[in-house]
Design an enzyme around this catalytic site. Structure first.
Site: not given
Ligand code: F6P
Length: 372
Positions: A18, A153, A188, A196-197, A248, A290, A296
């Site tokens: 990424g 991340d 709310r 951040g994986r 995430e 909400r 991204h």
């Molecule tokens: O490793 C960077 C990252 O932005 C992660 O935080 C995220 O889970 C992943 O890449 C998203 O990847 P893609 O661009 O394939 O959706």
């Protein structure tokens, strides 16, 4: 650290995985530092696809000659001028077999051949754990390789920080700042999902800096009932709204990480953590909820000054390492210096948030709930 002999005349550089703010600054530093030594610099497009799929590119080659003018004003630009991919692993390249099935092929020797054909003496590979592990294999096969760690991340173990993280963090914190006023106006609960994986660095650091009430990270599985109690009995005594940051990769106690896509040869795609959390919280609160997914947006924009400088330092240090005869190492920040760590030690490991670290302690002392 291994030292190699032989004069370098031409190097290649690529970006994999990424994108992260700061990639272009590394490319600029590598290019200028190398050109100033009298070396040629070749940029490989889209990871290794520039070598595998030359027909995809307008002039029939995925290799670009990097010159002073091509990198003149890119330090502040997000993304990567070379392009990137998280789908082109040369060790497990997806191809169709004779029956039309997708199989993974090791095409690493084709890369080495291409380097020989193009008289490229060394590679500077910029990427996260996946790209650096590939670089390590090339180093073991005899190519001179220096790795440069990248990821928003911040989950790479042998560097105190990766470039891209500070920019992503700043955006996440600013987003939280903006959400306080709308959350308060409507009374709310705002649930904000950040990337951040499997590591909670972005959620933790932005959540504390952006005055979140609850921070949920992969390293601490959460108990929805405890969070509902905290919101209903503690937060509601102080204010009429709440801000929740969820990584995430966060998961409920006894539950699984939320995944949207899992396919052989591709990194697992995470997503849906905020929706799942909100769905489970809804019956336990009288407040409207909400969800906001920063996704991204965290990867975009101009790198912060910190990320620009770190990237430039990493790029220059990578060329310095080659000039000094090093190979098979990754540049790493070990404040105040940039040092070199063997790729073997730096790869196939992940730096997650230690649940007893002082930042978590600080959060708890500030009254933030971590869902446990
Ligand atoms: O490793 C960077 C990252 O932005 C992660 O935080 C995220 O889970 C992943 O890449 C998203 O990847 P893609 O661009 O394939 O959706």
């Amino acid at each position: 650290m291994k030292n190699v002999n032989g004069t370098i005349k031409k190097i290649a550089i690529n970006t994999g995985g990424g994108d992260a703010p700061g990639l272009n600054a590394v490319i600029r530093a590598v290019t200028i530092t190398a050109l100033n030594k009298g070396w040629e610099v070749i940029g490989i497009r889209d990871g290794y696809n520039g070598i595998f799929l030359p027909e995809k590119y307008s002039n029939g080659t995925g290799l670009i000659n990097l010159t002073y003018d091509k990198v003149a004003y890119i330090t502040g630009q997000g993304g990567t001028i070379l392009g990137t991919t998280n789908r082109g692993n040369p060790l497990k390249f997806p191809m169709k077999d004779t029956k039309g099935n997708i199989v993974e092929i090791d095409r690493s020797d084709e890369i080495l051949d291409a380097f020989r054909r193009n008289k490229i003496d060394a590679l500077i590979a910029i990427g996260g754990d996946g790209s650096l592990s590939i670089a390590n294999v090339f180093a073991k096969k005899g190519l001179k390789v220096i790795g440069v760690p990248k990821t928003i991340d911040n989950d790479l173990d042998k560097t105190v920080i990766t470039f891209g993280f500070d920019t992503a963090l700043g955006f996440a914190t600013e987003s939280l700042d903006r959400l306080h006023t709308t959350a308060q106006s409507h009374g709310r609960i705002m649930v904000v999902e950040v990337m951040g994986r499997y590591a909670g660095w972005i959620a933790l650091n932005s959540g504390i800096s952006g005055s979140a009430d609850v921070i949920l990270i992969p390293e601490i599985p959460y108990d929805i009932n405890k969070i509902a109690d905290f919101l209903n009995n503690v937060v509601s005594q102080r204010k009429n709204y709440a801000i929740i940051v969820i990584a995430e990769g966060a998961k409920p106690l006894g539950g699984e990480t939320s995944v949207i896509e899992k396919e052989a040869g591709k990194a697992e795609r995470l997503g849906g953590a905020a929706e799942l959390f909100a769905k489970n919280l809804e019956p336990l609160t009288t407040k409207e909820i909400r969800t906001v997914i920063l996704g991204h947006l965290l990867r975009g924009g101009s790198p912060t000054t910190f990320d620009r400088l770190l990237s430039l330092r990493f790029g220059a240090a990578a060329v310095r390492a080659l000039a000094d005869g090093q190979t098979g190492v990754m540049v790493a920040l070990d404040p105040p210096a940039v040092r070199y760590v063997p790729l073997e030690q730096a790869t196939n490991r992940m730096k997650t948030v230690p649940p007893d670290c002082d930042t978590i302690m600080t959060g708890r002392e500030l009254g933030i709930c971590f869902g446990d």
